[in-house]
Scaffold this active site. Structure first.
Site, PDB file in Angstrom:
ATOM      1  N   THR A  94       0.818  -1.222   0.000  1.00  0.00           N
ATOM      2  CA  THR A  94       0.000   0.000   0.000  1.00  0.00           C
ATOM      3  C   THR A  94       0.843   1.260   0.000  1.00  0.00           C
ATOM      4  O   THR A  94       0.350   2.345  -0.330  1.00  0.00           O
ATOM      5  CB  THR A  94      -0.918   0.038   1.238  1.00  0.00           C
ATOM      6  OG1 THR A  94      -0.112   0.092   2.424  1.00  0.00           O
ATOM      7  CG2 THR A  94      -1.819  -1.181   1.269  1.00  0.00           C
ATOM      8  N   CYS A 134      -2.262   0.781  15.074  1.00  0.00           N
ATOM      9  CA  CYS A 134      -3.247   1.284  14.120  1.00  0.00           C
ATOM     10  C   CYS A 134      -4.430   0.320  14.023  1.00  0.00           C
ATOM     11  O   CYS A 134      -4.241  -0.897  13.884  1.00  0.00           O
ATOM     12  CB  CYS A 134      -2.616   1.455  12.747  1.00  0.00           C
ATOM     13  SG  CYS A 134      -3.765   2.091  11.498  1.00  0.00           S
ATOM     14  N   ARG A 176      -7.057  -2.641   9.134  1.00  0.00           N
ATOM     15  CA  ARG A 176      -6.920  -4.081   8.899  1.00  0.00           C
ATOM     16  C   ARG A 176      -5.448  -4.469   8.783  1.00  0.00           C
ATOM     17  O   ARG A 176      -4.659  -3.796   8.115  1.00  0.00           O
ATOM     18  CB  ARG A 176      -7.654  -4.448   7.598  1.00  0.00           C
ATOM     19  CG  ARG A 176      -7.642  -5.929   7.275  1.00  0.00           C
ATOM     20  CD  ARG A 176      -8.415  -6.181   5.969  1.00  0.00           C
ATOM     21  NE  ARG A 176      -8.361  -7.588   5.592  1.00  0.00           N
ATOM     22  CZ  ARG A 176      -8.909  -8.060   4.477  1.00  0.00           C
ATOM     23  NH1 ARG A 176      -9.532  -7.235   3.661  1.00  0.00           N
ATOM     24  NH2 ARG A 176      -8.836  -9.348   4.196  1.00  0.00           N
ATOM     25  N   CYS A 187      -4.482   6.472  11.564  1.00  0.00           N
ATOM     26  CA  CYS A 187      -3.793   6.557  12.854  1.00  0.00           C
ATOM     27  C   CYS A 187      -2.855   7.758  12.955  1.00  0.00           C
ATOM     28  O   CYS A 187      -2.320   8.042  14.036  1.00  0.00           O
ATOM     29  CB  CYS A 187      -3.016   5.273  13.142  1.00  0.00           C
ATOM     30  SG  CYS A 187      -1.607   4.979  12.035  1.00  0.00           S
ATOM     31  N   CYS A 189       2.290   3.149   9.522  1.00  0.00           N
ATOM     32  CA  CYS A 189       1.323   3.312  10.615  1.00  0.00           C
ATOM     33  C   CYS A 189       1.990   3.231  11.989  1.00  0.00           C
ATOM     34  O   CYS A 189       3.131   2.795  12.133  1.00  0.00           O
ATOM     35  CB  CYS A 189       0.262   2.203  10.555  1.00  0.00           C
ATOM     36  SG  CYS A 189      -0.664   2.097   9.027  1.00  0.00           S
ATOM     37  N   CYS A 208      -0.335   7.026   7.320  1.00  0.00           N
ATOM     38  CA  CYS A 208      -1.724   6.552   7.359  1.00  0.00           C
ATOM     39  C   CYS A 208      -2.648   7.692   7.786  1.00  0.00           C
ATOM     40  O   CYS A 208      -2.359   8.416   8.735  1.00  0.00           O
ATOM     41  CB  CYS A 208      -1.808   5.385   8.354  1.00  0.00           C
ATOM     42  SG  CYS A 208      -3.484   4.808   8.693  1.00  0.00           S
ATOM     43  N   ARG A 233       4.068   6.820   2.810  1.00  0.00           N
ATOM     44  CA  ARG A 233       3.277   7.981   3.220  1.00  0.00           C
ATOM     45  C   ARG A 233       2.496   7.632   4.487  1.00  0.00           C
ATOM     46  O   ARG A 233       2.158   6.470   4.722  1.00  0.00           O
ATOM     47  CB  ARG A 233       2.336   8.425   2.105  1.00  0.00           C
ATOM     48  CG  ARG A 233       1.310   7.402   1.678  1.00  0.00           C
ATOM     49  CD  ARG A 233       0.530   7.865   0.450  1.00  0.00           C
ATOM     50  NE  ARG A 233      -0.547   6.953   0.099  1.00  0.00           N
ATOM     51  CZ  ARG A 233      -0.403   5.859  -0.596  1.00  0.00           C
ATOM     52  NH1 ARG A 233       0.802   5.499  -1.031  1.00  0.00           N
ATOM     53  NH2 ARG A 233      -1.451   5.090  -0.875  1.00  0.00           N
TER      54      ARG A 233
END
Length: 340
Positions: free
Chosen positions: A18, A26, A29, A56, A22, A53, A51
């Site tokens: 992705t 967090c 999922r 969170c 995080c 999240c 990058r």
């Protein structure tokens, strides 16, 4: 994978598929384990091309007030005596259930309980300045004196007429890079500064209450606002001393130990044996360790600078990982340009 919040500040997790990184806890999922990368800081994750999240918000200190909540909290600060309803919250474009969840997670109470405690704290201040209980009750938004007395007794443990001599201590939550801290202050001095997840925190609050006969009320005062600003400068490496008025009442032995802790220079450490020697009690090493653990003013009274005789890190109420981070921060700061 367990979402363990005690690793907050130790690392961030990034997901290759992705491109997002995080906090350890967090609520999003969980990804497949082979797709996870670990970074010690958010800077490292950003430089690796990930990058942050949006759920969170790892770039913000844990417990920081989110943008969607600021308008409501500003309104509470502007008029602490106001009685808020769910309809009032919705009128500001915010969901009451979302507000409730945030307050439970970050303050251990609902927003309405927080607002009620703010009103009762202001009422206590009015009473101590000479207002009648009746006037304080109605100016705090209560429709009846009995309702005010019952609510006051639930918050403080005593009726308002029996707290005239009590010291009012404001308590707030301060976000830091190592997790949220609980700060408490009178009008004149900081009396408690502890990491919010420390198990001894309830006992520390009780011990302080027994020492100074105080009443805890949520909210800030000018000294707490100043403390928050100084902590921010400390964690950014811009200052070496918090320079905040403090009050640390304890036994004579505890106070001797805590004064000795204040003499340990920024960027340096001392052993328990050295502290015992400094206070003229060379055989009281274990007692020094206990007094060190009883310190209620983390960072302000730098108990994190005490290590074992062999130089190894030993017990720290906020967790050894925090002790390591604080010492690394100070070592880096002491090696750089002269700080204030």
């Amino acid at each position: 994978m367990r979402g363990d919040s005690t690793y907050e500040g130790v690392f961030v997790t990034a997901v290759r598929t992705t491109g997002i990184f995080c906090r350890p806890a967090c609520p999003a999922r969980k990804p497949i384990e082979r797709n996870i990368r670990f970074f010690p800081t958010t800077r490292d994750a950003l430089l690796a091309g990930f990058r942050p999240c949006k759920r969170c918000r790892p770039l913000e200190p844990e417990g920081a007030v989110p943008d969607w909540l600021r308008q409501l909290l500003t309104a509470v600060d502007r008029d602490p005596s106001r009685r808020w309803t769910d309809e009032d919250i919705r009128a500001l474009g915010t969901s009451p259930s979302r507000v409730r969840r945030w307050f439970r997670q970050n303050h251990g109470m609902t927003f309405h309980a927080y607002s009620r405690a703010r009103r009762l704290g202001n009422a206590l201040g009015q009473i101590q300045l000479g207002d009648s209980v009746t006037r304080a009750a109605f100016e705090s938004g209560y429709d009846s004196l009995s309702g005010f007395n019952d609510a006051f007794r639930q918050l403080v443990g005593e009726p308002p007429t029996k707290t005239l001599g009590a010291i009012r201590v404001h308590v707030t939550r301060i976000s830091t890079p190592l997790g949220p801290m609980i700060a408490a202050a009178t009008a004149d001095a900081l009396v408690l500064l502890e990491f919010a997840d420390r198990r001894m925190l309830p006992r520390q609050l009780e011990a302080l209450h027994n020492r100074i006969d105080c009443v805890y009320v949520p909210g800030e005062n000018p000294l707490l606002t100043h403390a928050s600003e100084r902590l921010g400068l400390y964690f950014s490496g811009e200052i070496t001393h918090l320079d905040i008025p403090i009050s640390a009442p304890g036994t004579p032995f505890q106070e001797d130990v805590w004064r000795a802790l204040l003499e340990i220079p920024y960027g340096s450490t001392a052993s328990y044996a050295q502290i015992a020697q400094a206070i003229g009690r060379p055989r009281a090493v274990r007692a020094v360790a206990r007094a060190n653990g009883d310190n209620r003013l983390a960072i302000a009274v730098p108990c994190h600078r005490v290590v074992g005789s062999d130089g190894k890190l030993t017990g720290y109420g906020g967790g050894l990982w925090r002790k390591k981070k604080l010492l690394e921060l100070e070592k880096a700061g002491s090696a750089g340009p002269e700080r204030r």
